[in-house]
Design an enzyme around this catalytic site. Sequence first.
Site, PDB file in Angstrom:
ATOM      1  N   CYS A   1       3.187 -13.513   1.378  1.00 18.15           N
ATOM      2  CA  CYS A   1       4.328 -14.335   1.779  1.00 18.15           C
ATOM      3  C   CYS A   1       5.649 -13.546   1.693  1.00 18.15           C
ATOM      4  O   CYS A   1       5.810 -12.704   0.820  1.00 18.15           O
ATOM      5  CB  CYS A   1       4.450 -15.534   0.869  1.00 18.15           C
ATOM      6  SG  CYS A   1       2.955 -16.504   0.795  1.00 18.15           S
TER       7      CYS A   1
ATOM      8  N   ARG B   1       4.141  -7.835   6.252  1.00 14.00           N
ATOM      9  CA  ARG B   1       3.442  -8.179   5.021  1.00 14.00           C
ATOM     10  C   ARG B   1       2.195  -9.022   5.281  1.00 14.00           C
ATOM     11  O   ARG B   1       1.342  -9.143   4.414  1.00 14.00           O
ATOM     12  CB  ARG B   1       4.387  -8.952   4.090  1.00 14.00           C
ATOM     13  CG  ARG B   1       5.566  -8.135   3.624  1.00 14.00           C
ATOM     14  CD  ARG B   1       6.662  -9.017   3.081  1.00 14.00           C
ATOM     15  NE  ARG B   1       6.317  -9.616   1.816  1.00 14.00           N
ATOM     16  CZ  ARG B   1       6.652  -9.124   0.627  1.00 14.00           C
ATOM     17  NH1 ARG B   1       7.362  -8.021   0.561  1.00 14.00           N
ATOM     18  NH2 ARG B   1       6.322  -9.724  -0.477  1.00 14.00           N
TER      19      ARG B   1
ATOM     20  N   TRP C   1       1.289 -16.572   3.764  1.00  8.54           N
ATOM     21  CA  TRP C   1      -0.092 -16.061   3.812  1.00  8.54           C
ATOM     22  C   TRP C   1      -0.890 -17.025   2.951  1.00  8.54           C
ATOM     23  O   TRP C   1      -0.703 -17.106   1.739  1.00  8.54           O
ATOM     24  CB  TRP C   1      -0.140 -14.642   3.252  1.00  8.54           C
ATOM     25  CG  TRP C   1      -1.470 -13.983   3.388  1.00  8.54           C
ATOM     26  CD1 TRP C   1      -1.961 -13.342   4.484  1.00  8.54           C
ATOM     27  CD2 TRP C   1      -2.484 -13.869   2.385  1.00  8.54           C
ATOM     28  NE1 TRP C   1      -3.219 -12.844   4.225  1.00  8.54           N
ATOM     29  CE2 TRP C   1      -3.561 -13.156   2.942  1.00  8.54           C
ATOM     30  CE3 TRP C   1      -2.595 -14.303   1.060  1.00  8.54           C
ATOM     31  CZ2 TRP C   1      -4.726 -12.863   2.238  1.00  8.54           C
ATOM     32  CZ3 TRP C   1      -3.754 -14.012   0.358  1.00  8.54           C
ATOM     33  CH2 TRP C   1      -4.797 -13.302   0.947  1.00  8.54           C
TER      34      TRP C   1
ATOM     35  N   ASN D   1       6.563 -17.143  -3.120  1.00  9.29           N
ATOM     36  CA  ASN D   1       5.552 -16.091  -2.953  1.00  9.29           C
ATOM     37  C   ASN D   1       4.836 -15.976  -4.286  1.00  9.29           C
ATOM     38  O   ASN D   1       5.480 -15.889  -5.324  1.00  9.29           O
ATOM     39  CB  ASN D   1       6.259 -14.773  -2.588  1.00  9.29           C
ATOM     40  CG  ASN D   1       5.304 -13.594  -2.587  1.00  9.29           C
ATOM     41  OD1 ASN D   1       4.097 -13.762  -2.466  1.00  9.29           O
ATOM     42  ND2 ASN D   1       5.846 -12.399  -2.726  1.00  9.29           N
ATOM     43  N   GLY D   2       3.490 -16.010  -4.265  1.00  9.54           N
ATOM     44  CA  GLY D   2       2.739 -15.892  -5.513  1.00  9.54           C
ATOM     45  C   GLY D   2       1.844 -17.094  -5.726  1.00  9.54           C
ATOM     46  O   GLY D   2       1.549 -17.833  -4.782  1.00  9.54           O
TER      47      GLY D   2
ATOM     48  N   GLU E   1     -13.335   5.017   3.216  1.00 12.02           N
ATOM     49  CA  GLU E   1     -12.033   4.724   3.818  1.00 12.02           C
ATOM     50  C   GLU E   1     -12.161   4.553   5.342  1.00 12.02           C
ATOM     51  O   GLU E   1     -11.550   3.657   5.929  1.00 12.02           O
ATOM     52  CB  GLU E   1     -11.037   5.844   3.463  1.00 12.02           C
ATOM     53  CG  GLU E   1      -9.718   5.851   4.226  1.00 12.02           C
ATOM     54  CD  GLU E   1      -8.851   4.619   4.014  1.00 12.02           C
ATOM     55  OE1 GLU E   1      -9.216   3.750   3.215  1.00 12.02           O
ATOM     56  OE2 GLU E   1      -7.814   4.529   4.692  1.00 12.02           O
TER      57      GLU E   1
ATOM     58  N   LYS F   1     -11.065   1.160   7.219  1.00  9.39           N
ATOM     59  CA  LYS F   1     -10.059   1.158   8.278  1.00  9.39           C
ATOM     60  C   LYS F   1     -10.605   0.488   9.527  1.00  9.39           C
ATOM     61  O   LYS F   1      -9.958  -0.337  10.161  1.00  9.39           O
ATOM     62  CB  LYS F   1      -9.663   2.608   8.561  1.00  9.39           C
ATOM     63  CG  LYS F   1      -8.284   2.887   8.932  1.00  9.39           C
ATOM     64  CD  LYS F   1      -7.291   3.043   7.811  1.00  9.39           C
ATOM     65  CE  LYS F   1      -7.266   1.924   6.803  1.00  9.39           C
ATOM     66  NZ  LYS F   1      -6.539   2.240   5.603  1.00  9.39           N
TER      67      LYS F   1
ATOM     68  N   GLU G   1     -11.105  -3.330   9.047  1.00  6.98           N
ATOM     69  CA  GLU G   1      -9.826  -4.035   8.914  1.00  6.98           C
ATOM     70  C   GLU G   1      -9.217  -4.383  10.261  1.00  6.98           C
ATOM     71  O   GLU G   1      -8.711  -5.486  10.456  1.00  6.98           O
ATOM     72  CB  GLU G   1      -8.806  -3.133   8.212  1.00  6.98           C
ATOM     73  CG  GLU G   1      -8.846  -3.135   6.732  1.00  6.98           C
ATOM     74  CD  GLU G   1      -7.698  -2.312   6.183  1.00  6.98           C
ATOM     75  OE1 GLU G   1      -6.877  -2.879   5.483  1.00  6.98           O
ATOM     76  OE2 GLU G   1      -7.624  -1.100   6.465  1.00  6.98           O
TER      77      GLU G   1
ATOM     78  N   HIS H   1     -32.061   5.543   0.349  1.00  7.92           N
ATOM     79  CA  HIS H   1     -32.342   4.583  -0.723  1.00  7.92           C
ATOM     80  C   HIS H   1     -32.061   3.154  -0.275  1.00  7.92           C
ATOM     81  O   HIS H   1     -31.900   2.269  -1.114  1.00  7.92           O
ATOM     82  CB  HIS H   1     -31.523   4.935  -1.964  1.00  7.92           C
ATOM     83  CG  HIS H   1     -31.865   6.283  -2.508  1.00  7.92           C
ATOM     84  ND1 HIS H   1     -33.073   6.552  -3.119  1.00  7.92           N
ATOM     85  CD2 HIS H   1     -31.198   7.463  -2.469  1.00  7.92           C
ATOM     86  CE1 HIS H   1     -33.117   7.831  -3.471  1.00  7.92           C
ATOM     87  NE2 HIS H   1     -31.986   8.407  -3.071  1.00  7.92           N
TER      88      HIS H   1
ATOM     89  N   LYS I   1       0.028  -6.998   3.750  1.00  6.96           N
ATOM     90  CA  LYS I   1       0.390  -5.612   3.437  1.00  6.96           C
ATOM     91  C   LYS I   1       0.536  -5.415   1.932  1.00  6.96           C
ATOM     92  O   LYS I   1       0.138  -4.397   1.396  1.00  6.96           O
ATOM     93  CB  LYS I   1       1.704  -5.270   4.148  1.00  6.96           C
ATOM     94  CG  LYS I   1       2.167  -3.838   3.954  1.00  6.96           C
ATOM     95  CD  LYS I   1       1.274  -2.856   4.674  1.00  6.96           C
ATOM     96  CE  LYS I   1       1.643  -1.418   4.439  1.00  6.96           C
ATOM     97  NZ  LYS I   1       0.500  -0.520   4.701  1.00  6.96           N
TER      98      LYS I   1
END
Length: 605
Positions: free
Chosen positions: A2, A27, A74, A98-99, A477, A481, A484, A500, A600
Site C-alpha cells: 500500500c 509498489r 494491496w 499501510n501495514g 532466480e 523472475k 513473477e 532425484h 515492490k
Amino acid sequence: MCGIVGVLGNHEAAPLLVEALKRLEYRGYDSAGIATVNGGKLDRRRAVGKLVNLSDLLVHQPLAGKSGIGHTRWATHGAATVTNAHPHKAGPVAVVHNGIIENFRALRAELAEAGYAQESQTDTETVALLAQRFMDEGLSPIHAARDTIARLEGAFALCFLFAGEDDLMIAARKGSPLAIGHGTGEMFVGSDAIALAPMTDRITYLEEGDWAVLTRKGAEIFDSLDRRANRAETRIQIEATRVEKAGYKHFMAKEIAEQPVVIADALKHYTTAEGTLRLPEGVDFTGVDRITMVACGTASYACHVAKYWFEQIAGLPAEIDVASEFRYREPPLSPASWALFVSQSGETADTLAALRYANGKVARVVSVVNVPTSSIARESDLALPILAGVEIGVASTKAFTCQLTVLALLALKAAHDRGRIDDVALAAHLDALRNLPGLMNHALSLSTPIAAIADDLAKAQDILFLGRGAMYPLALEGALKLKEISYIHAEGYASGELKHGPIALIDAAVPVIVMAPRDGLFDKTVSNMQEVMARHGKVLLISDAHGVAEAGAGAWKTLTLPDMPPVFAPILYAIPAQLLAYHTAIAKGTDVDQPRNLAKSVTVE
Ligand code: F6R
C-alpha cells in the site's frame, strides 16, 4: 504494498494526490482512493484496479478541496473491492493505512458491541471507527487519533483526515515507513520521498512509534511516549527520486539496461584505481567466525550466491535463510559472527524483524541495501548502499546484480582479512569485477536472439532452470523472475538434484534452461543436460564460447556469453535470465512492471 499520500496544500488536492499515487504505483496495488475536506465536508472516491479507473471516476464525480489523503491498496484483509478500498471513513474520520493491525479482530468486536458496525472486511476501517468512537466520547480529533494509535498492535503507517478540519492531518508510523514533506505554507505526507518529489524535496522521516500533527504551518512530532521529538529535515536529491522510463517501454527494460552503469558506479565507490578495496571502516572480518545472511526473494538468492563466495574464497562459514523462517526459528547465533541482511527496499517486514532478532546477539549487524534512509539501513551497525538507483519494476533486476557486486566485495575483504588471498590475488579479483560492465554490455546485445527464444518459451506451461555451484541460486532466480512476470510455472534446481525427482517432469514440452559457464563443474552439468536431452527435453544452454562449442550439439537452442572468470559469472549470467523473463512476459502480453498480486516493498508479514 500500500502507498499513502497526504496533502495540506494551497491548490486543489485531488490532482496532486493522484499524481503522488502514480509515483507509488511501482509498489504494487489493486485498488485506489482519495478523500478530501472541502468547506469542512469530508468526501471520498474509490475505484478497483489501476489508477486510471480512479482518475475516470474523478472526471465524472470530482472532489474539491485543498486538503486530502490518498491510497493505493494491496489487498490483505478482504478482496480488492470498492468497499475495502481506502480511504476508510467513519463519521468525521477518514484514514489511509499501510501495514496490518494485528489486534483488529478484538477491536472490531469491542466496537461492534458499542454499536460501531463495520462495512468492509479491512483492519483499517476498525481504526477509523475507533477514532470516531473517541470523538463521539468528546475527544478532539488530535486526541482521538492519539488514543486510537495507542490501542493498535502490529505494523502500520497511518494518515488521518477529519471533517470540519481543513488544516489538520495526523500521521503515525510503527513498522511501516512514512515521510513528511515540507512546503511553503503547505505540508505533505508520503510512503516515500519519491511520492512527494514533485511537491517538495524537504523531507522528515518519522521514526518508529512517532506520530505527528500536521497543519500548513508545519509538523509537531511526538515519540511513542507522547514526548515532543525533534526529527531532522533532510533535502532529498531529486535525481534519486526520478521515476522515468527514459524512452524504454518498461521500467524493467530500463533497469536491465542500466546494469553496466550502476555496477561500474558501485565498483568505483567501493574500490580504488590501484586495485584495493575502499569499504567503510568497520568492515573487518578479523576474528569473525561465521556470517549469517538473511533476506527474502531475489535478495535471498543474492545471499545464496554469496554463500559460495564467502566459503570458497574466504573460507568463512556462511549460512543463509529466508527472513520469514529465520525470524521464528530462534537460531543460535555466535557472538563472534556477523549477521548480514540484504534488501533492496530496506523495508521488507520479515527482513527487518530478522534483523531485530539478531541485534545484540552477534558481533555486528550489517546490511546491504538500496535505500540508505530505510529502516533496515538505519537499524544496522553498518549499512552498505548498493547504489543501484531507484528500482521501479516490481521484478528486481539491477538491485540483484548490485547486491551481488557488493557481496562479492565483502567476500573478497573477508578473504583478505583472513589471509586467504594476498594483495596480488585481491587486485586480480577486482580486475575481473571491473571487466564486468563491458561484458554485461555484450550480454545485453543478445536481447534480440533472446526475444526470439522467448516467443517459444511463452507457449510452455512449465520451465525448468538448472545450475551447479553458484549458478544454482541463479537458476532459482531465473525461475522466480520468469514466473513473477510471465505467470509461467518455473522451477530452479541444482543440476545434480534433477535425477532425484524433477526429471519425472521432463518431456518434449518442457524447456530446460541450463546455465553453465565452462568452469570446473561444467562436465557434470553437461551430463545432467544429456539426461534431459535423452528424454526429449528441450535444452537451452547458456554458456561461453568453449562451453557452447563443447556441449551445444543436440541442444534446442544455445546462447553464448563472453568468457569471464567463473567465480563471478553469476553476476553476468543474471542478464540473460532477466531478458528471458522480460521477453517471455512481452510475448505473453502480461503487465511487466506491475505483475498481478505482487508488491515492490513487502511491508507486511
Ligand atoms: C523479486 C523481488 C522480490 C524481492 C523481495 C525482497 O523480483 O523483487 O523477491 O527481492 O520481496 O525485497 P527487498 O529486497 O526489498 O527486501
